[in-house]
Scaffold this motif. Sequence first.
Motif, mmCIF file in Angstrom:
data_model
loop_
_atom_site.group_PDB
_atom_site.id
_atom_site.type_symbol
_atom_site.label_atom_id
_atom_site.label_comp_id
_atom_site.label_asym_id
_atom_site.label_seq_id
_atom_site.Cartn_x
_atom_site.Cartn_y
_atom_site.Cartn_z
ATOM 1 N N LYS A 274 13.811 -13.084 32.337
ATOM 2 C CA LYS A 274 12.960 -14.190 31.907
ATOM 3 C C LYS A 274 13.532 -15.453 32.516
ATOM 4 N N MET A 275 12.837 -15.991 33.493
ATOM 5 C CA MET A 275 13.358 -17.142 34.209
ATOM 6 C C MET A 275 13.233 -18.401 33.377
ATOM 7 N N PRO A 276 14.311 -19.176 33.248
ATOM 8 C CA PRO A 276 14.185 -20.475 32.589
ATOM 9 C C PRO A 276 13.235 -21.350 33.393
ATOM 10 N N THR A 277 12.384 -22.087 32.729
ATOM 11 C CA THR A 277 11.397 -22.892 33.450
ATOM 12 C C THR A 277 11.474 -24.381 33.146
ATOM 13 N N ALA A 278 12.169 -24.773 32.084
ATOM 14 C CA ALA A 278 12.192 -26.192 31.717
ATOM 15 C C ALA A 278 13.474 -26.523 30.968
ATOM 16 N N PHE A 279 13.908 -27.763 31.099
ATOM 17 C CA PHE A 279 15.002 -28.274 30.266
ATOM 18 C C PHE A 279 14.797 -29.771 30.073
ATOM 19 N N SER A 280 15.474 -30.316 29.087
ATOM 20 C CA SER A 280 15.352 -31.745 28.810
ATOM 21 C C SER A 280 16.702 -32.306 28.407
ATOM 22 N N LYS A 281 16.820 -33.631 28.475
ATOM 23 C CA LYS A 281 18.043 -34.318 28.073
ATOM 24 C C LYS A 281 17.716 -35.792 27.872
ATOM 25 N N MET A 282 18.611 -36.490 27.233
ATOM 26 C CA MET A 282 18.510 -37.943 27.161
ATOM 27 C C MET A 282 19.166 -38.489 28.424
ATOM 28 N N ALA A 283 18.343 -39.088 29.303
ATOM 29 C CA ALA A 283 18.857 -39.588 30.578
ATOM 30 C C ALA A 283 19.603 -40.899 30.408
ATOM 31 N N ALA A 284 19.239 -41.651 29.389
ATOM 32 C CA ALA A 284 19.884 -42.927 29.067
ATOM 33 C C ALA A 284 19.465 -43.274 27.654
ATOM 34 N N SER A 285 20.032 -44.347 27.129
ATOM 35 C CA SER A 285 19.680 -44.759 25.779
ATOM 36 C C SER A 285 18.182 -45.057 25.711
ATOM 37 N N GLY A 286 17.466 -44.317 24.880
ATOM 38 C CA GLY A 286 16.039 -44.527 24.696
ATOM 39 C C GLY A 286 15.153 -43.917 25.761
ATOM 40 N N VAL A 287 15.745 -43.250 26.760
ATOM 41 C CA VAL A 287 14.976 -42.679 27.867
ATOM 42 C C VAL A 287 15.189 -41.171 27.912
ATOM 43 N N GLY A 288 14.134 -40.416 27.653
ATOM 44 C CA GLY A 288 14.206 -38.963 27.738
ATOM 45 C C GLY A 288 13.849 -38.470 29.128
ATOM 46 N N TYR A 289 14.193 -37.209 29.398
ATOM 47 C CA TYR A 289 13.965 -36.614 30.718
ATOM 48 C C TYR A 289 13.586 -35.151 30.542
ATOM 49 N N VAL A 290 12.500 -34.730 31.205
ATOM 50 C CA VAL A 290 12.087 -33.323 31.191
ATOM 51 C C VAL A 290 11.863 -32.864 32.620
ATOM 52 N N TYR A 291 12.459 -31.710 32.946
ATOM 53 C CA TYR A 291 12.221 -31.074 34.245
ATOM 54 C C TYR A 291 11.621 -29.701 33.999
ATOM 55 N N TRP A 292 10.624 -29.312 34.796
ATOM 56 C CA TRP A 292 10.137 -27.933 34.773
ATOM 57 C C TRP A 292 9.710 -27.558 36.184
ATOM 58 N N ASN A 293 9.775 -26.250 36.493
ATOM 59 C CA ASN A 293 9.627 -25.819 37.880
ATOM 60 C C ASN A 293 8.282 -25.202 38.238
ATOM 61 N N GLN A 294 7.378 -25.037 37.279
ATOM 62 C CA GLN A 294 6.032 -24.579 37.592
ATOM 63 C C GLN A 294 5.119 -24.787 36.388
ATOM 64 N N PHE A 295 3.824 -24.794 36.636
ATOM 65 C CA PHE A 295 2.838 -24.888 35.570
ATOM 66 C C PHE A 295 2.316 -23.475 35.312
ATOM 67 N N GLY A 296 3.120 -22.674 34.619
ATOM 68 C CA GLY A 296 2.769 -21.289 34.360
ATOM 69 C C GLY A 296 2.349 -21.067 32.925
ATOM 70 N N ASP A 297 2.243 -19.799 32.556
ATOM 71 C CA ASP A 297 1.904 -19.454 31.179
ATOM 72 C C ASP A 297 2.940 -20.050 30.228
ATOM 73 N N GLY A 298 2.512 -20.854 29.294
ATOM 74 C CA GLY A 298 3.412 -21.423 28.302
ATOM 75 C C GLY A 298 4.128 -22.683 28.721
ATOM 76 N N SER A 299 3.930 -23.125 29.975
ATOM 77 C CA SER A 299 4.625 -24.341 30.436
ATOM 78 C C SER A 299 4.198 -25.567 29.632
ATOM 79 N N ASP A 300 2.895 -25.656 29.313
ATOM 80 C CA ASP A 300 2.426 -26.832 28.571
ATOM 81 C C ASP A 300 3.091 -26.902 27.200
ATOM 82 N N ALA A 301 3.162 -25.755 26.496
ATOM 83 C CA ALA A 301 3.795 -25.752 25.173
ATOM 84 C C ALA A 301 5.261 -26.136 25.270
#
Length: 509
Positions: A274-301
């Motif tokens: 099961k390939m990981p497809t997304a992760f997130s972190k706080m990039a700075a104070s008050g600024v969130g960050y989300v990366y994902w590598n494709q728009f596949g099944d379940g990516s939106d959720a």
Amino acid sequence: MTKNNLRLLLALLLTAPAGAAELTLPTLGAIRAKAYGVDGAAPRFLPAAYRTENGPAWEDPYLRQIAPKPPPNLDQAQVSALIQRMVDMERAQTGKVTLSKENVQALVVRLVQMDTHFVDQIDSKKWDGILKGAGDAMEAEYKASKGNWNKVIETGITASVKGLKDPHSVYFNEAQLKAFMDSMKGTFVGIGAGIAEDPKGIKLETIYPGSGAETAGIKSGDVVTHINGAPIAGMKTEDIIKQLRGDENTVVTVTVERGGVAQKPIKITRKAVKMPTAFSKMAASGVGYVYWNQFGDGSDAAVIDHVRRLKSQGAKSVILDVRGNPGGLVSSVSAIASEFMKDGQEIVSFRRQGQVVFKHVAQGNGQFADMPVAVLTDDGSASASEILAATMQDQRKGYAVIGSRSYGKGTQQSILPGADAGGLKVTESRWHRPNGGNIDAQHDPATGEKVKGTGGVMPDIDVQVPEDQARKIAQQTANELMGRPVPNRVADPVLDKAIEVLTSAGKAG
């Protein structure tokens, strides 16, 4: 097969439904699955956060199936000439004809689908060229495969699709179709590695956590040169992948070079990955960050859940990183975009031959509609990634897109079943951003290749990154996605600029 039988068969095929119901995009009332909890807990289904509005060029897919229109340009005489060429060729070489009506049906259904579904009209002259190229390829394959008509027909379909000169239309045989669908699901059975082409075989760029490759001691950067003792240099990538994949708990032996030095053969047990497809972190104070590598099944959720969690951690704004993201499902990007928009705002529209087929519109105010957002792009951001970037750029105020020009894929494809076990992925429409523009790149009419420096979403803030640095940034992002440590972190000027812009926006607000 007599000429009379051939004429009757072609007449029936050219007026019959071209296969079962095709894969279609969701309409009003479509649902999006969101799974909560762990260990296979039952998912909850929520209504999609956008609606589909049909345009003048829309056709009901059910009526299209039971009462299909005849192909607009392809005529019986052209198809008959191609099939008769095959019959005459085989009779001349063997003195008999083994081409079956099932073989003919498999080919003709695909030709009809191309003529009725392709985004642009294929005129009679172009069809003459396509069918001549297909016939040449089929004759060569007949000789190479010693009369294997299944391979000959597959070759003919593949050559016909290539004749469209459309880089995004392709024919998948049964194995290729399964691999493609598995990639959209993010699951497969194999050694568990991300790959890249290499003159010596294939390079293992990313090793997935918990995979057979990781357990066997395979390292990122290893180059596989032999599989089960046989050299693989010069093989097609898809054929190498086929050998590395297989049934769960079976073993494959590979020989790798590490740092240019050949290692002893290594046995790897294939596992479900099961390939990981997304992760997130706080990039700075008050600024969130989300990366994902494709728009596949379940990516939106997954993406929506990441943003929701970042907001609960204090994020006042968010960075959506789609650098290197090749795209995927329109339903996925529309669901994500809708959460950042107001009720009634257009997300994207799809047009065939200048007429709107349908468009997606936000339904209700999105839960992040008032959250400042920046989308990071590069020349690897394509298709659904570009829909997201263009929509945010048109519908959200401020510096929405940061980075460099995106790839320039402004078309939409559907995968059509047929009389064979494969799938025809054909370009059916062009998508248009909310301001009405289309970002599709120009293509060389002779080859279909994209013309460099054309098309794409142009960033609001252009940040150019040297190629070597961009490659290192991509690798460290992949390591973060895999949950691995990132030693010797390199500077990411695109991310830094987004943090600067959103931090300033937060202070101004």
